[in-house]
Every structure is written in structure tokens, then in C-alpha cells.
Design an enzyme around this catalytic site. Structure first.
Site, mmCIF file in Angstrom:
data_model
loop_
_atom_site.group_PDB
_atom_site.id
_atom_site.type_symbol
_atom_site.label_atom_id
_atom_site.label_comp_id
_atom_site.label_asym_id
_atom_site.label_seq_id
_atom_site.Cartn_x
_atom_site.Cartn_y
_atom_site.Cartn_z
ATOM 1 N N HIS A 150 -37.017 33.659 3.074
ATOM 2 C CA HIS A 150 -37.461 32.892 1.910
ATOM 3 C C HIS A 150 -38.079 33.726 0.787
ATOM 4 O O HIS A 150 -37.863 33.405 -0.378
ATOM 5 C CB HIS A 150 -38.370 31.712 2.309
ATOM 6 N N HIS A 196 -45.138 38.495 -0.882
ATOM 7 C CA HIS A 196 -46.330 37.853 -0.299
ATOM 8 C C HIS A 196 -46.384 37.893 1.223
ATOM 9 O O HIS A 196 -47.395 37.532 1.815
ATOM 10 C CB HIS A 196 -46.503 36.418 -0.830
ATOM 11 N N HIS A 197 -45.336 38.379 1.890
ATOM 12 C CA HIS A 197 -45.367 38.560 3.345
ATOM 13 C C HIS A 197 -45.334 40.039 3.741
ATOM 14 O O HIS A 197 -45.088 40.363 4.905
ATOM 15 C CB HIS A 197 -44.222 37.806 4.020
ATOM 16 N N LYS A 232 -38.284 28.618 -0.003
ATOM 17 C CA LYS A 232 -38.227 27.636 1.086
ATOM 18 C C LYS A 232 -37.409 26.407 0.713
ATOM 19 O O LYS A 232 -36.972 25.665 1.590
ATOM 20 C CB LYS A 232 -39.636 27.222 1.520
ATOM 21 N N HIS A 244 -44.742 30.957 -5.159
ATOM 22 C CA HIS A 244 -44.498 31.995 -4.155
ATOM 23 C C HIS A 244 -43.537 31.568 -3.051
ATOM 24 O O HIS A 244 -42.801 32.383 -2.529
ATOM 25 C CB HIS A 244 -45.820 32.514 -3.566
ATOM 26 N N ASP A 245 -43.503 30.289 -2.697
ATOM 27 C CA ASP A 245 -42.630 29.816 -1.619
ATOM 28 C C ASP A 245 -41.376 29.097 -2.117
ATOM 29 O O ASP A 245 -40.746 28.355 -1.362
ATOM 30 C CB ASP A 245 -43.406 28.872 -0.690
ATOM 31 N N ASP A 290 -52.449 33.147 0.915
ATOM 32 C CA ASP A 290 -51.347 32.450 1.575
ATOM 33 C C ASP A 290 -51.577 32.362 3.084
ATOM 34 O O ASP A 290 -51.444 31.295 3.690
ATOM 35 C CB ASP A 290 -50.031 33.175 1.273
#
Length: 178
Positions: free
Chosen positions: A75, A100-101, A50, A46-47, A129
């Protein structure tokens, strides 16, 4: 996931813990093993965006400038575009990476989607998360207790799916944090 988490000493193990939490909830929700594996893979990735964020922004101990916040907020989209460039990446993984954000009221990012556009695996990943980030050491804050984080998230139904927050709390009672 280790490469992603190694980008910053403050995120060491983040993706693996998010994957653990998502898998525990997915199992409790009755998802079959194949679906759970895909959700867990998505949580591990998911990240990934980054990796393309400069370390001096990711690890900055003080307050971020508006421009630095925008770079951090890029990201999910950057990660989505990266993963999308590989043929055969399932939509579930792409969605969790990109969304996811997002928040249920549309105040999240990158797309500002609302509740109806966010399926259960995305909502699940968001809760896990945020919980993991709240309860972990970061250069800009102390770690919250599990109880503090769950109460804070539960009190914000405009942002988080309350059923997912409750499920997370219930699996943690019998899981890794008891």
C-alpha cells in the site's frame, strides 16, 4: 481521508487521528503554519494506497497468509504511485505516503531505507501512524493503552526516532488523550 478510512470499519478515523497527532508535534517542534499544513495533508493521505487493497484482506480477522501480507505491504508504494500520477503533489506528501512504514535500521518497507534517508516529517508520521494503530481496535488485536504503546515504541530505537516518541508522549499529556 474519510474515503480512505471508510474502506474498513476498523480504520475509521485513523488518518484523521494520525493527522491530529502529527500536527500537534509539528507545532511543538516549531514548524511554521505552511509546513504544518503540508505535513497534516500528507498524514491524511498516507494510507491512500489502501483504497486499492481488497477489503477481504484489510478486514480479515485472522492471521494473514504470506501473499496477503505482501499485498498489505504494497500500500505505501501503490499510494505513492497513485499520488505521483497527479502533477503538483509536493515531495513531502509523496515521501510520507511512500515511507511511513520504513524503520531507522532499514528493516521497514517498501524501500528498506535507513535513518539517514528518513527526514523528520517521515519519522514523525511513522511514529504517529504506529501509535494510532497500536491504540486502536483492530480485528486481530485489542487496543493498547497510550502508555503501553509509547513504552513499546521507546524501547525500539532501532525502529522509531525516540525524540519523536517522547514528543508524542509530551503533546498527548496536554492534548486529546489526557
Amino acid at each position: 481521508a474519510r474515503v480512505i478510512d471508510a474502506k474498513s470499519p476498523f480504520t475509521s478515523g485513523h488518518s484523521e487521528r494520525v493527522a491530529l497527532f502529527t500536527d500537534m508535534i509539528a507545532e511543538e517542534m516549531g514548524y511554521d503554519l505552511a509546513k504544518r499544513r503540508w505535513i497534516k495533508r500528507a498524514a491524511l493521505l498516507h494510507d491512500i494506497g489502501k483504497l486499492l487493497i481488497p477489503n477481504e484482506i484489510l478486514t480479515k480477522p485472522g492471521e494473514l497468509t504470506q501473499q496477503e501480507r505482501e499485498v498489505i505491504r504494497s500500500h505505501p508504494e501503490v499510494g505513492y504511485q497513485l499520488l505521483k500520477s497527479y502533477p503538483g503533489i509536493p515531495p513531502l506528501i509523496l515521501d510520507i505516503c511512500r515511507l511511513h512504514h520504513e524503520a531507522l535500521d532499514g528493516s521497514g518497507y517498501p524501500l528498506g531505507l535507513k535513518q539517514g534517508a528518513l527526514d523528520m516529517p517521515v519519522r514523525l508520521s511513522t511514529v504517529c501512524d504506529v501509535f494510532e494503530a497500536l491504540t486502536s481496535v483492530r480485528p486481530y488485536k485489542r487496543p493498547w493503552t497510550s502508555t503501553e504503546a509509547l513504552h513499546w515504541m521507546f524501547a525500539r530505537p532501532h525502529l522509531f526516532d525516540r525524540k519523536m516518541v517522547i514528543r508524542l508522549g509530551s503533546v498527548l499529556v496536554d492534548g486529546p488523550l489526557n
